[in-house]
Motif scaffolding. Structure first.
Motif, PDB file in Angstrom:
ATOM      1  N   PRO A 376      -5.750   1.306  -1.275  1.00 19.32           N
ATOM      2  CA  PRO A 376      -6.195   2.462  -2.061  1.00 19.32           C
ATOM      3  C   PRO A 376      -7.699   2.704  -1.907  1.00 19.32           C
ATOM      4  O   PRO A 376      -8.427   1.734  -1.672  1.00 19.32           O
ATOM      5  CB  PRO A 376      -5.850   2.061  -3.497  1.00 19.32           C
ATOM      6  CG  PRO A 376      -5.693   0.579  -3.487  1.00 19.32           C
ATOM      7  CD  PRO A 376      -5.282   0.217  -2.097  1.00 19.32           C
ATOM      8  N   PHE A 381      -2.071   4.517   1.586  1.00 15.59           N
ATOM      9  CA  PHE A 381      -1.649   3.636   0.486  1.00 15.59           C
ATOM     10  C   PHE A 381      -0.492   4.312  -0.252  1.00 15.59           C
ATOM     11  O   PHE A 381       0.540   3.697  -0.526  1.00 15.59           O
ATOM     12  CB  PHE A 381      -2.830   3.395  -0.466  1.00 15.59           C
ATOM     13  CG  PHE A 381      -2.433   2.800  -1.785  1.00 15.59           C
ATOM     14  CD1 PHE A 381      -2.002   1.488  -1.876  1.00 15.59           C
ATOM     15  CD2 PHE A 381      -2.479   3.570  -2.945  1.00 15.59           C
ATOM     16  CE1 PHE A 381      -1.624   0.952  -3.099  1.00 15.59           C
ATOM     17  CE2 PHE A 381      -2.096   3.032  -4.169  1.00 15.59           C
ATOM     18  CZ  PHE A 381      -1.666   1.721  -4.245  1.00 15.59           C
ATOM     19  N   ILE A 382      -0.703   5.604  -0.536  1.00 19.25           N
ATOM     20  CA  ILE A 382       0.334   6.345  -1.270  1.00 19.25           C
ATOM     21  C   ILE A 382       1.607   6.463  -0.433  1.00 19.25           C
ATOM     22  O   ILE A 382       2.710   6.202  -0.920  1.00 19.25           O
ATOM     23  CB  ILE A 382      -0.207   7.744  -1.666  1.00 19.25           C
ATOM     24  CG1 ILE A 382      -1.380   7.553  -2.616  1.00 19.25           C
ATOM     25  CG2 ILE A 382       0.871   8.597  -2.319  1.00 19.25           C
ATOM     26  CD1 ILE A 382      -2.299   8.716  -2.723  1.00 19.25           C
ATOM     27  N   GLU A 384       2.643   4.551   1.992  1.00 20.38           N
ATOM     28  CA  GLU A 384       3.325   3.259   2.171  1.00 20.38           C
ATOM     29  C   GLU A 384       4.036   2.825   0.887  1.00 20.38           C
ATOM     30  O   GLU A 384       5.143   2.283   0.937  1.00 20.38           O
ATOM     31  CB  GLU A 384       2.341   2.191   2.656  1.00 20.38           C
ATOM     32  CG  GLU A 384       2.011   2.394   4.129  1.00 20.38           C
ATOM     33  CD  GLU A 384       1.237   1.254   4.756  1.00 20.38           C
ATOM     34  OE1 GLU A 384       1.077   0.203   4.128  1.00 20.38           O
ATOM     35  OE2 GLU A 384       0.780   1.449   5.907  1.00 20.38           O
ATOM     36  N   ILE A 385       3.391   3.091  -0.256  1.00 21.68           N
ATOM     37  CA  ILE A 385       4.043   2.773  -1.539  1.00 21.68           C
ATOM     38  C   ILE A 385       5.341   3.585  -1.653  1.00 21.68           C
ATOM     39  O   ILE A 385       6.395   3.072  -2.038  1.00 21.68           O
ATOM     40  CB  ILE A 385       3.086   3.101  -2.724  1.00 21.68           C
ATOM     41  CG1 ILE A 385       1.954   2.083  -2.789  1.00 21.68           C
ATOM     42  CG2 ILE A 385       3.842   3.185  -4.060  1.00 21.68           C
ATOM     43  CD1 ILE A 385       2.364   0.692  -3.261  1.00 21.68           C
ATOM     44  N   LEU A 386       5.246   4.857  -1.263  1.00 21.26           N
ATOM     45  CA  LEU A 386       6.436   5.719  -1.369  1.00 21.26           C
ATOM     46  C   LEU A 386       7.509   5.345  -0.342  1.00 21.26           C
ATOM     47  O   LEU A 386       8.697   5.516  -0.596  1.00 21.26           O
ATOM     48  CB  LEU A 386       6.040   7.192  -1.226  1.00 21.26           C
ATOM     49  CG  LEU A 386       5.231   7.743  -2.413  1.00 21.26           C
ATOM     50  CD1 LEU A 386       4.779   9.170  -2.147  1.00 21.26           C
ATOM     51  CD2 LEU A 386       6.044   7.693  -3.700  1.00 21.26           C
ATOM     52  N   PHE A 388       8.106   2.275   0.517  1.00 20.83           N
ATOM     53  CA  PHE A 388       8.786   1.146  -0.148  1.00 20.83           C
ATOM     54  C   PHE A 388       9.701   1.645  -1.259  1.00 20.83           C
ATOM     55  O   PHE A 388      10.795   1.126  -1.446  1.00 20.83           O
ATOM     56  CB  PHE A 388       7.752   0.139  -0.690  1.00 20.83           C
ATOM     57  CG  PHE A 388       7.362  -0.869   0.345  1.00 20.83           C
ATOM     58  CD1 PHE A 388       8.138  -2.004   0.560  1.00 20.83           C
ATOM     59  CD2 PHE A 388       6.242  -0.680   1.146  1.00 20.83           C
ATOM     60  CE1 PHE A 388       7.799  -2.926   1.540  1.00 20.83           C
ATOM     61  CE2 PHE A 388       5.902  -1.596   2.125  1.00 20.83           C
ATOM     62  CZ  PHE A 388       6.682  -2.718   2.322  1.00 20.83           C
ATOM     63  N   ARG A 389       9.231   2.674  -1.979  1.00 23.30           N
ATOM     64  CA  ARG A 389      10.068   3.216  -3.056  1.00 23.30           C
ATOM     65  C   ARG A 389      11.356   3.809  -2.477  1.00 23.30           C
ATOM     66  O   ARG A 389      12.439   3.610  -3.021  1.00 23.30           O
ATOM     67  CB  ARG A 389       9.292   4.280  -3.833  1.00 23.30           C
ATOM     68  CG  ARG A 389       9.864   4.463  -5.227  1.00 23.30           C
ATOM     69  CD  ARG A 389       9.138   5.509  -5.982  1.00 23.30           C
ATOM     70  NE  ARG A 389      10.064   6.551  -6.396  1.00 23.30           N
ATOM     71  CZ  ARG A 389       9.709   7.665  -6.966  1.00 23.30           C
ATOM     72  NH1 ARG A 389       8.436   7.910  -7.191  1.00 23.30           N
ATOM     73  NH2 ARG A 389      10.593   8.553  -7.337  1.00 23.30           N
ATOM     74  N   GLY A 404       8.120  -6.078   3.553  1.00 24.10           N
ATOM     75  CA  GLY A 404       6.896  -6.499   2.859  1.00 24.10           C
ATOM     76  C   GLY A 404       6.361  -7.796   3.444  1.00 24.10           C
ATOM     77  O   GLY A 404       5.154  -7.958   3.660  1.00 24.10           O
TER      78      GLY A 404
END
Lengths: 475, 212
Positions: A376, A381-382, A384-386, A388-389, A404
């Motif tokens: 971040p 970052f956003i 990659e987080i999404l 994973f979501r 991960g």
């Protein structure tokens, strides 16, 4: 009409760039072409979803990556000019490169705008031929080795992909589809024998994996990024990778209405996870910074394909991730050109104290590094987080743990090397500070700032276009 | 006529099996010539629309390109390389012949299991065999001349798939495809000559500088 003008003009520009042997004039021709490309992209943007010359239709996904192509090309012109100037390259190498560059841009635009599977294949093959001229730029034995391997494996890969097109053609013929236009195939895909669809998809994925830098044909892509000039490496990691994705996307989109949809997702997941496994294995032992960046591209290609296989939010994120990756990775390659001019080496152990030697360049390197590992507040970052979501939301939630775990190793490998370059003790005693170029770093800083801006404020136009691009896929 | 076509398709498959053991470079040229002529003959026999445009295209694509240009081009490349034999194989020739025969059998079994009435089984078997044996030859041989040959064998196989499916793409797209393959062979030939000049050898083991 406009597409015919674009194709003919591209050939004329390419010939001009080749005929003119005075480097500055040849560079000027490519600059003019780049401006022409931007105007063409603007035209296509305004004429979205209108069929042109029967075989072309600019749709949302084509426009998105066409814009990325135009941006990367415009930036790379300045970097290529400095690259040749610092090395004192032979005028013939420059004119051949500039010709190849224009043909390359034309062929990528063809891949992105085609609305017929046969035409897409034709332009994809031309990208290989044009890239052979770009990769061989330095005329060294390693450049020759890399070029030969790239041309040979790409040709085999593209031939395999053509077999895939023919398998689709067999199935399509049986249900009365005369031509392989995307819309026609998509409309009647449920009637086509799934066996031919499966054969088509496997062959297409294998063939175009060389362009996207995925398992099984990724090796030559890594070699090509290593031996080619940094501005070419930037394109291989952005524009070429995107074109490979778009080619796979076209087939995936057309076949997604059929009974093989879940099967296709499984295949993509296997390819993505295998690719990540290879990245882990190689990126921990690699010392060559360019190869490190190439493996990083492979990692992101794998993440994109995994997100795509998970569907739903994954479709949207995959495209956003690719856009951001194109900008960040090309910036890293451009910055590497400066590092190479200063340290005269590709081995990270021979680099160091970059923060002290070239503070502005080091800032670019650090911000790009933050982006590429998905730290971040970068946009990656956003995404990659999404990603994973989307994996967790899908039926393959367990895969998030595996991915991960892989990513921990990849981030570790990348961090050790980048921090050594930034603050470690340089392995070489002498370095050339004249290699610094603040103008180049400033341009790169603007690009990275745009990436951070995209992460914080997602412009509606970008969001709407991506949503439009994935609207035809099953949700 | 059907009997004759069956016979020459069998001849094509035999040429593939023979290719697996070949060591003399000039034999590769002969095989490419024979395959080009076979492809020309079957393409002519399967021609659905007998108009001047289609006839000209088939003539250019098969006779001029596959049976004349490619063998002549390869002959020139081989002559310039001043080699008579390839640099060797990883798997012995007699084992390669057995493997190639097994590949043909697998192709036949695979195609037979498809049960598609629209498909020309003989062409499809020859096509799949051609792709498999082409890939095998490329992997098994150390010489990059043989890699070029393997690419052409794979291209021949892909042409046979097009023949097996009966229908065809628009002539504009077909012409572009032909032009692409033509340029690829030229560019690969050009880089082959450069490799020969730089390394003074065409053995792939020379091309191992790029490593992690």
């Amino acid at each position: 009409m406009i597409i015919s003008v674009f194709l003919i003009s591209s050939i004329v520009f390419a010939l001009l760039a080749y005929i003119i042997k005075r480097p500055i004039l040849s560079h000027f021709v490519t600059f003019l072409y780049s401006v022409f490309l931007c105007i063409f992209v603007g035209y296509e943007y305004l004429h979205i979803n209108q069929t042109q010359a029967t075989y072309f239709k600019p749709d949302a996904i084509g426009i998105i990556f066409l814009i990325v192509q135009a941006i990367v090309d415009l930036i790379s012109i300045i970097h290529y000019y400095n690259y040749t100037k610092s090395r004192g390259d032979h005028p013939k190498s420059i004119s051949v490169h500039n010709m190849g560059r224009i043909i390359f841009n034309m062929s990528i635009a063809g891949v992105l705008l085609a609305n017929h599977f046969g035409v897409l294949w034709v332009f994809m093959e031309i990208t290989t031929l044009a890239l052979s001229l770009l990769i061989y730029h330095d005329r060294t034995t390693t450049a020759l080795e890399g070029t030969w391997k790239y041309v040979f494996i790409c040709s085999i890969g593209i031939a395999i992909a053509f077999a895939g097109v023919l398998f689709l053609s067999i199935g399509a013929n049986e249900v009365g589809i005369k031509d392989l236009f995307y819309d026609q195939v998509k409309e009647k895909v449920t009637l086509i024998n799934p066996l031919w669809l499966k054969a088509c998809f496997i062959f297409i994925l294998t063939g175009f994996s060389v362009k996207m830098g995925l398992v099984p044909l990724f090796n030559v892509d890594i070699d090509a990024k290593d031996v080619s000039p940094s501005p070419v490496g930037a394109k291989l990691s952005s524009v070429v990778m995107n074109s490979g994705f778009v080619a796979i996307f076209r087939f995936y989109d057309a076949l997604s209405g059929s009974s093989i949809f879940t099967w296709m997702n499984h295949v993509l997941l296997i390819v993505g996870t295998m690719s990540l496994l290879f990245v882990v294995a190689y990126s921990l032992k690699v010392n060559n910074v360019k190869r490190l960046l190439a493996y990083s591209s492979m990692e992101h290609a794998a993440l994109v394909i995994i997100a795509f296989a998970c569907g739903g939010l994954g479709y949207f994120i995959a495209i956003l991730h690719l856009i951001i990756h194109s900008l960040v990775k090309s910036t890293l390659f451009f910055q590497f050109a400066q590092m190479h001019r200063i340290f005269k080496d590709k081995n990270y152990l021979n680099m160091g104290a970059y923060l002290k030697i070239n503070p502005l360049g080091a800032l670019v390197l650090f911000l790009s590094y933050i982006s590429i590992i998905g730290f971040p507040p970068s946009c990656m970052f956003i995404t990659e987080i999404l990603i994973f979501r989307s994996i967790i939301d899908s039926q393959y939630a367990w895969l998030a743990i595996v991915i991960g775990f892989f990513m921990l190793f990849i981030i570790y490998g990348m961090s050790v090397r980048i921090f050594h370059i930034l603050m470690g003790k340089p392995g070489v005693k002498e370095f050339d500070e004249k290699g610094k170029n603040n103008l180049e770093s400033l341009i790169q800083l603007v690009v990275i700032s745009a990436v951070f801006y995209l992460g914080i404020v997602k412009p509606d136009v970008v969001v709407n276009y991506i949503a439009m691009a994935v609207s035809t896929l099953p949700h | 006529m059907e009997y004759l076509i069956n016979l020459i398709v069998v001849a094509y498959i035999v040429s593939l099996i023979y290719l697996a053991k070949v060591e003399l470079l000039k034999t590769y040229v002969k095989i490419l010539l024979v395959q080009g002529l076979i492809i020309f003959f079957v393409a002519l026999a399967e021609l659905k629309e007998v108009d001047i445009l289609h006839l000209m295209f088939v003539l250019v694509e098969t006779l001029v390109f596959k049976a004349i240009f490619v063998p002549l081009f390869m002959q020139r490349v081989i002559k310039r390389s001043k080699q008579t034999k390839n640099s060797g194989m990883y798997i012995k020739p007699y084992i390669s012949v057995i493997l190639a025969t097994v590949m043909v059998a697998i192709s036949f079994a695979l195609v037979e299991s498809i049960h598609d009435e629209h498909l020309e089984i003989k062409y499809f078997t020859a096509a799949i065999s051609s792709i498999m044996i082409g890939l095998y030859v490329g992997i098994n041989h150390r010489d990059i001349i043989t890699h070029l040959i393997s690419y052409m064998i794979i291209e021949n196989g892909i042409f046979l798939i097009a023949l097996a499916l009966g229908g065809e793409m628009p002539i504009l797209v077909n012409s572009a495809i032909l032009l692409d393959i033509f340029s690829t062979i030229l560019i690969m030939g050009m880089f082959f000559n450069k490799i020969k000049n730089y390394f003074n050898s065409t053995d792939e083991t020379e091309l191992t500088k790029l490593k992690d």
